[in-house]
Design an enzyme around this catalytic site. Structure first.
Site, short mmCIF file in Angstrom:
data_model
loop_
_atom_site.label_atom_id
_atom_site.label_comp_id
_atom_site.label_asym_id
_atom_site.label_seq_id
_atom_site.Cartn_x
_atom_site.Cartn_y
_atom_site.Cartn_z
N TYR A 153 -7.82 29.99 44.37
CA TYR A 153 -6.99 30.92 45.07
C TYR A 153 -6.39 31.07 45.82
O TYR A 153 -5.61 30.98 46.01
CB TYR A 153 -7.84 32.01 43.80
CG TYR A 153 -7.25 32.70 43.56
CD1 TYR A 153 -5.61 33.32 43.03
CD2 TYR A 153 -7.44 34.01 44.83
CE1 TYR A 153 -4.99 34.58 42.71
CE2 TYR A 153 -6.56 35.27 44.86
CZ TYR A 153 -5.66 35.37 43.96
OH TYR A 153 -5.45 37.10 43.57
N LYS A 157 -2.59 31.09 47.31
CA LYS A 157 -2.11 32.09 47.60
C LYS A 157 -1.53 32.36 49.47
O LYS A 157 -0.43 33.17 50.01
CB LYS A 157 -3.34 33.68 47.75
CG LYS A 157 -3.16 33.78 46.47
CD LYS A 157 -2.09 33.87 45.58
CE LYS A 157 -1.99 35.39 44.47
NZ LYS A 157 -1.29 35.60 43.43
P1 NAP Z 1 -3.56 39.97 35.61
O1 NAP Z 1 -3.67 41.42 35.61
O2 NAP Z 1 -4.99 38.99 35.04
O3 NAP Z 1 -2.45 40.10 35.29
C1 NAP Z 1 -1.89 38.54 34.67
C2 NAP Z 1 -0.45 38.35 34.46
O4 NAP Z 1 0.04 37.14 34.58
C3 NAP Z 1 -1.33 38.20 32.74
O5 NAP Z 1 -0.95 38.68 31.72
C4 NAP Z 1 -1.36 36.90 32.13
O6 NAP Z 1 -1.75 36.28 30.73
C5 NAP Z 1 -0.07 36.33 32.85
N1 NAP Z 1 -0.14 34.95 33.34
C6 NAP Z 1 -1.04 34.10 33.79
N2 NAP Z 1 -0.75 32.83 33.85
C7 NAP Z 1 0.36 33.06 33.10
C8 NAP Z 1 1.38 31.69 32.91
N3 NAP Z 1 1.27 31.00 33.01
N4 NAP Z 1 2.93 32.18 32.13
C9 NAP Z 1 3.01 33.24 32.72
N5 NAP Z 1 2.46 34.41 32.50
C10 NAP Z 1 1.10 34.06 32.93
O7 NAP Z 1 -3.33 40.09 37.25
P2 NAP Z 1 -3.33 41.35 38.34
O8 NAP Z 1 -4.35 42.04 39.04
O9 NAP Z 1 -1.93 42.21 38.25
O10 NAP Z 1 -2.38 40.53 39.37
C11 NAP Z 1 -1.03 40.48 39.29
C12 NAP Z 1 -0.83 39.17 40.69
O11 NAP Z 1 -1.65 39.91 41.72
C13 NAP Z 1 -1.23 37.90 40.68
O12 NAP Z 1 -0.70 37.11 40.75
C14 NAP Z 1 -3.02 38.60 41.53
O13 NAP Z 1 -3.88 36.70 41.90
C15 NAP Z 1 -2.49 38.91 42.21
N6 NAP Z 1 -3.78 39.39 42.67
C16 NAP Z 1 -4.25 41.03 42.30
C17 NAP Z 1 -5.36 41.30 43.32
C18 NAP Z 1 -6.43 42.14 42.52
O14 NAP Z 1 -7.03 43.37 43.49
N7 NAP Z 1 -6.37 42.11 40.94
C19 NAP Z 1 -5.25 41.17 44.61
C20 NAP Z 1 -4.39 40.02 45.21
C21 NAP Z 1 -3.61 39.92 45.28
P3 NAP Z 1 -2.23 36.34 30.01
O15 NAP Z 1 -3.11 37.67 29.60
O16 NAP Z 1 -1.78 35.49 28.75
O17 NAP Z 1 -3.48 35.74 30.70
#
Ligand code: NAP
Length: 252
Positions: A153, A157
């Site tokens: 990851y 990133k």
């Molecule tokens: P999340 O709640 O897990 O949501 C991610 C979404 O992406 C889910 O709806 C998932 O679908 C979808 N997804 C996964 N694989 C996919 C694919 N191949 N094609 C299309 N959609 C896909 O994550 P989040 O926390 O909102 O994070 C969103 C972004 O921010 C990510 O890039 C993450 O790495 C980044 N981020 C998050 C955090 C944090 O603290 N939460 C911190 C830094 C960066 P499914 O449910 O079907 O799997």
């Protein structure tokens, strides 16, 4: 400043940061393609936008599949108009210490974050350059600076930061900006899963994280959506190739 209505695509928008971003961009007046793996999952976000008076369609696609990406972008252009805002947000985690990390853990994380952002941007840039205007925002992470258990990851990133800067250099002359938002700890299903992995309740996990964040709270999806709303706005046209850490404190 009021926004010229545009067509936006937000990937991974069924929940979490993507859903909040899709709703915020719709509130700014943009039509939004709510893209996620399953159209049925994306529909809840799209329906919430429509019920609030906005314009949105659910689109099912795997961002790591070239054919599905091309079809999703074509469907968006046909149904809403040429997309000129793209938020590459879809993400997965497959955390493990290096010696236990499988080939599949590595490949899936690279495929969704890096290949996904590449395929989506390559497809959407055709519309942006034709329109002479575009905004790309890629979701990086504070983990780009290294994080135990996240070799895959953190590499993806950090890779997205280099990808973003190259997009800014190549696409600037077409009126297209590209920036990365690098969140710290945001309360979503993704961080809930991390809490489960380390054997902590989510509330305790959030409290422990907040104690080490200068503003003494964890982030909410709306914190990231607000930053993305600025970076995709008309007045952000001179901000390009930047990585904005949104983490409640300083990170390099
Ligand atoms: P999340 O709640 O897990 O949501 C991610 C979404 O992406 C889910 O709806 C998932 O679908 C979808 N997804 C996964 N694989 C996919 C694919 N191949 N094609 C299309 N959609 C896909 O994550 P989040 O926390 O909102 O994070 C969103 C972004 O921010 C990510 O890039 C993450 O790495 C980044 N981020 C998050 C955090 C944090 O603290 N939460 C911190 C830094 C960066 P499914 O449910 O079907 O799997």
């Amino acid at each position: 400043m009021s926004q010229t209505p545009r067509v936006a695509i937000v990937t991974g928008a069924a929940r979490g940061i993507g859903a909040a971003t899709a709703q915020r961009l719709a509130a700014e007046g943009h039509a939004v393609a709510v893209l996620d793996l399953n159209e049925a999952d994306a529909r809840a976000t799209a329906d919430a936008i429509t019920e609030a008076g906005g314009r949105a369609i659910p689109v099912g696609a795997d961002v790591s599949d070239t054919g599905q990406v091309e079809a999703a972008v074509a469907a968006t252009a046909e149904r809403l108009g040429p997309p000129t805002i793209l938020v590459n947000n879809a993400g997965v985690i497959r955390d493990n210490l290096l010696f236990k990390m499988t080939d599949q853990d590595w490949d899936l994380v690279m495929d969704v974050h890096l290949r996904g952002a590449f395929l989506m941007t390559r497809s959407v840039q055709a519309h942006m350059t034709e329109q002479g205007w575009g905004r790309v925002v890629n979701l990086s992470s504070s983990s780009a600076q290294g994080n135990r258990g996240q070799a895959n990851y953190s590499a993806a990133k950090a890779g997205l930061q280099g990808f973003t800067k190259t997009l800014a250099i190549e696409l600037g002359k077409f009126g297209v900006t590209a920036n990365a938002v690098a969140p710290g700890f945001i309360a979503t299903d993704m961080t809930r899963a991390t809490a489960e992995r380390v054997g902590m309740g989510f509330e305790d996990f959030k409290a422990a994280a907040a104690a080490n964040i200068p503003v003494r709270r964890v982030g909410a999806p709306a914190d990231i959506a607000a930053t993305i709303a600025f970076l995709t706005s008309e007045e952000a046209g001179f901000v390009s190739g930047q990585v904005i850490y949104v983490a409640g404190g300083p990170l390099d």
